[in-house]
Design an enzyme around this catalytic site. Structure first.
Site, short mmCIF file in Angstrom:
data_model
loop_
_atom_site.label_atom_id
_atom_site.label_comp_id
_atom_site.label_asym_id
_atom_site.label_seq_id
_atom_site.Cartn_x
_atom_site.Cartn_y
_atom_site.Cartn_z
N MET A 195 0.91 -1.35 -0.03
CA MET A 195 0.05 0.06 0.13
C MET A 195 0.63 1.16 0.16
SD MET A 195 -3.03 -1.00 -0.36
CE MET A 195 -2.92 -2.70 -1.08
N MET A 225 8.33 3.86 6.37
CA MET A 225 8.26 2.31 5.71
C MET A 225 9.72 2.48 4.87
SD MET A 225 5.76 1.42 7.50
CE MET A 225 6.43 -0.08 7.05
N GLU A 226 10.18 3.07 4.21
CA GLU A 226 11.30 2.96 3.54
C GLU A 226 12.56 3.04 4.61
OE1 GLU A 226 8.89 5.09 2.61
OE2 GLU A 226 8.49 4.73 0.68
N ASP A 238 23.29 -12.93 5.54
CA ASP A 238 23.43 -13.79 4.47
C ASP A 238 24.96 -13.76 4.04
OD1 ASP A 238 22.89 -15.09 1.87
OD2 ASP A 238 23.71 -13.44 0.77
#
Lengths: 163, 163, 163, 163, 163, 163
Positions: free
Chosen positions: C81, C117-118, C132
């Site tokens: 959204m 949110m970024e 990772d």
């Protein structure tokens, strides 16, 4: 070693000339490897700066390596007629000469079609990332790039091995 | 016309050498245009085939145009430190010589940062797409590409106009 | 400073509860900044290895920075959204403690909606990239990760400034 | 069960410390499964609202599920050194406690490398999507998020089964 | 209200017929809105199932809404000659009839070019997502889809308002 | 030939109605082919223009072919619950009638799940690209599209062959 019939001419077009992907459904899986090389010509002062940075932190070349590796993996969407193939290995090697950087990208896959476009995409993108990182050093007083150029991007070797 | 201070050195790293985007928050909006050019060397028989196809249907070059335009729009994700900028125009022009294709990509934007990386990405990707389309014609009996290479990719002109 | 009416409840759903984007068409452009922070807990031996690598080459953190920056720019597609907003600046800072890495991501935009949110996406992705990169060091004899965890991801500060 | 030699140290760098993908070309295909878990702490009023919504329509959690599933599938581009692997199954489970949401993501693949990064990406992205959906409920009068945080993201279990 | 000169003919090709983006650099910013509608024909038993699910959890339509919204935002890469424009609002509405679902997608932007392709992409993708979700219900004993079809996808209204 | 149990109902939801991908881990690899067809209704003057262009250069249909092929390859991200499958072949065929264009897209894969959604995505996107290319010809004096519509998008045939 020959993958496409030379008589086929343009393999990405149909008889009526329409653009198409190559049908690889009946090709056997092979181990494949392609090595591409290319150069970015730069001001020698820029090379000196990268060399110093490389010793200290390597950020310019690290970022370019990441860009090259991502470009290899994204080739199936960047080059419209490429298939998505399972990349098993990517090696990136930078050589710095006095006024240029040479980038070698080796790509390996086990699949039905070759990976030379992946290697080429890795080289051009990796070199473009270096260019982006050193823009301020390369621009002249008029904001132009008199020395900078990507050149001599070629396939050094393409291999295929039946499994 | 000068966008970055030459004293800045590597604008994409911090003082401690960490890779970073350039802060463009306080830059004014300008109309910007960048023109990049590059060449793909091919067997002259391939050029003849493209020329014939071009007259008849133009599919090779059409596909390459689409690839170049998409590459311009995707530069913000391909080149890690690029900002996403509003591209207002993209022009792609192919010139065929005897044994090469020259691609010119002009990119225009209205924004806070230049679009030369977008133009370069358009050129290298567009030429790589042509290479992909003519692979069968370029490969020799051993499956290698003795003649094919992307070369001389450069910024022809970069312009900025305050609004 | 308050951007949404607390009475609105779930701003991403309509009256009948259907998921929707927030309409930002009538919001004024503001300068906005959001700072998110988070931690990745690791074996202290891994931290030592990263620290040594960082001095020598910095590749683990460089790769994580690139991952974080790309994640910030891709938030509009990762978080369904979210709107696509023009990111003007991204700062990434790593702090190494004895058994954890803290990543701070500051994001700036000039637009109609905030960028928290970024910033969060930058933090979680950047820490996941570190994970990772050090998988082999973190796994125990059974191939499990007893110590590794991403934790305490929060918004440190969110600011808005009318233009 | 052990996939990487602990002596390898940082498997994503070469001897000279350059970032690289792991070569998986000679690894056999295995059935693999990884389960990641994490929590999003929220105001208890927000949990009540989600719970009510969940009964009625479930949109917040549905959207988060879609976000988590897409994040799993996109891990090969989000985490720079990840390979693209064929995901055969993804399970997402939400548990609501008084002031937090726990998300478990189980990922299965049949391939040459593990899928724990895919599971972690699913968890952090899924929780970030929930955060995005409840922003208006979580913000205080100053527009800040005093309670909201993503925490305790870990690999619960990683399994591999030769085929 | 008329945006393109009818005499222009094919606006996406140059005089010599080469495909190109439209130059929008000199167009003023306008508030624009486009509403697209389309239908998916389904077995009436499938509609009954969706209706029941919708009351209970709404997952099929929720997933389709997310798919439609993402498709709207991705139009600039899906439709090769589209520009990337700042979407300010997206509304999705489903109507269920006896043997079909009608999806209306309204898109708003403030920019230099219209958003009708975004609305159409939202409709076709949203309906395709519904199809994907109900595949098992729609297939006959031979695995074929005798009833399923996407139909009547059209622009209901396109508006532009100078600012 | 039947891939899913009709009793399963909505295969993309769990017993409790949560949206999920289908687990394909235990499905055998099969050769699969799906053919989708659809139509774009246009003003007959537009068809005449495309026909003339097609003879001369074919750019509209070439661009639509590229768009359709890319959409097929991107289905795993456009349709949230789709798996990423190895596409081995894509055929696109356009038929021009007096006031419509019919697009047929045949997709082939060797894998664990069918490719009908890929074929449908190819058809709707390919037709949407044609629409985008002829917008100026289709709009009336009020900027509306009275004649243009995508219609009758269906699966013509779906086949599976054990290997």
């Amino acid at each position: 070693m020959r993958e496409d019939d030379p008589a086929e001419g343009l393999t990405h077009t149909t008889e009526t000339g329409d653009v198409q992907m190559v049908d690889v459904g009946d090709k056997p899986d092979s181990k494949r490897r392609a090595v591409a090389v290319g150069e970015l010509h730069l001001e020698s002062a820029t090379i000196t700066a990268i060399r110093a940075d490389e010793v200290a932190k390597g950020d310019v070349l690290s970022t370019a390596r990441v860009g090259a590796i991502q470009a290899v993996k994204h080739t199936w969407e960047t080059i419209p007629m490429c298939h998505q193939i399972p990349i098993t290995n990517i090696d990136t090697t930078f050589e710095l000469c006095e006024d240029c950087i040479e980038l070698t990208v080796a790509v390996e896959t086990t699949g039905k079609t070759g990976c030379e476009m992946e290697a080429i995409e890795g080289v051009t993108t990796g070199l473009n990332v270096v260019w982006d990182m050193v823009k301020a050093l390369e621009k002249d007083d008029d904001g132009q790039y008199p020395a900078t150029r990507v050149t001599n991007v070629r396939i050094e070797r393409k291999e295929k091995q039946r499994m």
